[in-house]
Design a protein around this motif. Structure first.
Motif, PDB file in Angstrom:
ATOM      1  N   LYS A  25      29.276 109.481 -17.527  1.00  0.00           N
ATOM      2  CA  LYS A  25      28.373 109.899 -18.469  1.00  0.00           C
ATOM      3  C   LYS A  25      28.164 108.959 -19.569  1.00  0.00           C
ATOM      4  N   ALA A  26      26.849 108.898 -19.755  1.00  0.00           N
ATOM      5  CA  ALA A  26      26.399 107.915 -21.076  1.00  0.00           C
ATOM      6  C   ALA A  26      26.862 108.632 -22.380  1.00  0.00           C
ATOM      7  N   ASP A  27      27.126 107.730 -23.271  1.00  0.00           N
ATOM      8  CA  ASP A  27      27.366 108.182 -24.506  1.00  0.00           C
ATOM      9  C   ASP A  27      26.823 107.006 -25.518  1.00  0.00           C
ATOM     10  N   GLY A  28      25.769 106.957 -25.849  1.00  0.00           N
ATOM     11  CA  GLY A  28      25.025 105.776 -26.496  1.00  0.00           C
ATOM     12  C   GLY A  28      25.413 104.528 -25.926  1.00  0.00           C
ATOM     13  N   ASP A  29      25.897 103.521 -26.612  1.00  0.00           N
ATOM     14  CA  ASP A  29      26.500 102.196 -26.013  1.00  0.00           C
ATOM     15  C   ASP A  29      27.881 102.258 -25.286  1.00  0.00           C
ATOM     16  N   TYR A  30      28.269 103.512 -25.018  1.00  0.00           N
ATOM     17  CA  TYR A  30      29.539 103.818 -24.198  1.00  0.00           C
ATOM     18  C   TYR A  30      29.326 104.554 -23.133  1.00  0.00           C
ATOM     19  N   ILE A  31      30.308 104.494 -22.216  1.00  0.00           N
ATOM     20  CA  ILE A  31      30.446 105.262 -21.139  1.00  0.00           C
ATOM     21  C   ILE A  31      31.615 106.200 -20.895  1.00  0.00           C
ATOM     22  N   ASN A  32      31.713 107.349 -20.678  1.00  0.00           N
ATOM     23  CA  ASN A  32      32.674 108.050 -20.383  1.00  0.00           C
ATOM     24  C   ASN A  32      33.084 108.017 -18.685  1.00  0.00           C
ATOM     25  N   ILE A  33      34.039 107.740 -18.128  1.00  0.00           N
ATOM     26  CA  ILE A  33      34.311 107.980 -16.719  1.00  0.00           C
ATOM     27  C   ILE A  33      35.041 109.023 -16.617  1.00  0.00           C
ATOM     28  N   TYR A  34      34.935 110.162 -15.978  1.00  0.00           N
ATOM     29  CA  TYR A  34      35.769 111.179 -15.901  1.00  0.00           C
ATOM     30  C   TYR A  34      36.197 111.393 -14.353  1.00  0.00           C
ATOM     31  N   LEU A  64      34.523 103.284 -22.081  1.00  0.00           N
ATOM     32  CA  LEU A  64      34.220 101.696 -22.056  1.00  0.00           C
ATOM     33  C   LEU A  64      32.891 101.446 -22.798  1.00  0.00           C
ATOM     34  N   THR A  65      32.843 100.324 -23.442  1.00  0.00           N
ATOM     35  CA  THR A  65      31.967  99.963 -24.411  1.00  0.00           C
ATOM     36  C   THR A  65      30.740  99.081 -23.436  1.00  0.00           C
ATOM     37  N   ILE A  66      29.966  99.939 -22.940  1.00  0.00           N
ATOM     38  CA  ILE A  66      28.986  99.377 -21.753  1.00  0.00           C
ATOM     39  C   ILE A  66      27.892 100.504 -21.745  1.00  0.00           C
ATOM     40  N   GLN A  67      26.605  99.978 -21.540  1.00  0.00           N
ATOM     41  CA  GLN A  67      25.829 101.166 -21.390  1.00  0.00           C
ATOM     42  C   GLN A  67      25.530 101.538 -19.685  1.00  0.00           C
ATOM     43  N   LEU A  68      25.189 102.801 -19.594  1.00  0.00           N
ATOM     44  CA  LEU A  68      25.144 103.553 -18.216  1.00  0.00           C
ATOM     45  C   LEU A  68      24.020 102.643 -17.343  1.00  0.00           C
ATOM     46  N   GLY A  69      22.954 102.124 -18.043  1.00  0.00           N
ATOM     47  CA  GLY A  69      22.129 101.153 -17.107  1.00  0.00           C
ATOM     48  C   GLY A  69      22.810  99.913 -16.539  1.00  0.00           C
ATOM     49  N   VAL A  70      23.591  99.284 -17.227  1.00  0.00           N
ATOM     50  CA  VAL A  70      24.471  98.041 -16.795  1.00  0.00           C
ATOM     51  C   VAL A  70      25.353  98.596 -15.672  1.00  0.00           C
ATOM     52  N   VAL A  71      25.946  99.527 -15.979  1.00  0.00           N
ATOM     53  CA  VAL A  71      26.780 100.360 -14.815  1.00  0.00           C
ATOM     54  C   VAL A  71      26.186 100.355 -13.441  1.00  0.00           C
ATOM     55  N   ASP A  72      24.901 101.092 -13.747  1.00  0.00           N
ATOM     56  CA  ASP A  72      23.969 101.286 -12.568  1.00  0.00           C
ATOM     57  C   ASP A  72      23.713 100.098 -11.860  1.00  0.00           C
ATOM     58  N   LYS A  73      23.421  99.013 -12.476  1.00  0.00           N
ATOM     59  CA  LYS A  73      22.978  97.712 -12.130  1.00  0.00           C
ATOM     60  C   LYS A  73      24.254  97.140 -11.222  1.00  0.00           C
ATOM     61  N   ILE A  74      25.379  97.382 -11.910  1.00  0.00           N
ATOM     62  CA  ILE A  74      26.668  96.585 -11.152  1.00  0.00           C
ATOM     63  C   ILE A  74      26.782  97.594  -9.880  1.00  0.00           C
ATOM     64  N   ILE A  75      26.521  99.039  -9.732  1.00  0.00           N
ATOM     65  CA  ILE A  75      26.732  99.760  -8.781  1.00  0.00           C
ATOM     66  C   ILE A  75      25.525  99.144  -7.611  1.00  0.00           C
ATOM     67  N   GLN A  76      24.401  98.999  -8.134  1.00  0.00           N
ATOM     68  CA  GLN A  76      23.359  98.570  -7.006  1.00  0.00           C
ATOM     69  C   GLN A  76      23.555  97.203  -6.522  1.00  0.00           C
ATOM     70  N   LYS A  77      24.247  96.391  -6.995  1.00  0.00           N
ATOM     71  CA  LYS A  77      24.705  94.996  -6.534  1.00  0.00           C
ATOM     72  C   LYS A  77      25.974  95.163  -5.913  1.00  0.00           C
ATOM     73  N   SER A  78      26.650  96.295  -5.721  1.00  0.00           N
ATOM     74  CA  SER A  78      27.952  96.298  -5.040  1.00  0.00           C
ATOM     75  C   SER A  78      27.711  96.670  -3.716  1.00  0.00           C
ATOM     76  N   SER A  79      28.947  96.742  -2.833  1.00  0.00           N
ATOM     77  CA  SER A  79      28.700  97.127  -1.494  1.00  0.00           C
ATOM     78  C   SER A  79      27.974  98.371  -1.242  1.00  0.00           C
ATOM     79  N   ASN A  80      27.756  98.632   0.075  1.00  0.00           N
ATOM     80  CA  ASN A  80      26.924  99.769   0.433  1.00  0.00           C
ATOM     81  C   ASN A  80      27.914 101.067   0.386  1.00  0.00           C
ATOM     82  N   ASP A  81      29.338 100.711   0.649  1.00  0.00           N
ATOM     83  CA  ASP A  81      30.213 101.581   0.472  1.00  0.00           C
ATOM     84  C   ASP A  81      30.269 102.438  -0.850  1.00  0.00           C
TER      85      ASP A  81
END
Length: 138
Positions: A25-34, A64-81
């Protein structure tokens, strides 16, 4: 071998098993991973004057101090799995589609169920839910 999502930030890098991520979940410039497991994560508190940790604090998620959009880009560059499990469903959430329990257009909610059968309700726009519902009905 379980796939791990690798999330770097300015001071550290986290490796989190994809199968343990329920949603992010996005929380400003942070994310919460449940996480799916109900076992609390023990994190040492700040050190005292003697340099030793002053007990533990319990967390059921990771912030974590990272935006959700950045995490989404990391996921898109990750393996298909990883990409086939973690899907961004709107501007505030990335979910693990393996834990979808129900999509309710009337309530504008998506329900996730963790392995202990605890249910989580996330409010999403009706339009995004309709798109997601169509995707899964194919």
């Amino acid at each position: 071998m379980e796939q791990a999502l690798t999330i770097p930030n300015s001071r550290e890098t986290h490796f989190i098993n994809v199968s343990q991520i329920l949603y992010i979940k996005a929380d400003g410039d942070y994310i919460n991973i449940y996480l799916t497991n109900n076992d609390p994560i023990k994190i040492p508190r700040e050190t005292g004057n003697d340099g030793k940790p002053e007990g533990n604090t319990t967390k059921y998620n990771i912030q974590l101090t990272i935006q959700l959009g950045v995490v989404d880009k990391i996921i898109q560059k990750s393996s298909n799995d990883i990409r086939k499990h973690l899907v961004r469903i709107d501007r505030s959430y990335i979910i693990n589609i393996d834990y979808i329990f129900k999509i309710n257009l009337t309530e504008s909610s998506i329900y996730l169920m963790d392995p202990s059968n605890k249910i989580y309700s996330l409010k999403i726009s009706r339009e995004r839910l309709a798109e997601l519902k169509k995707k899964f009905e194919k």
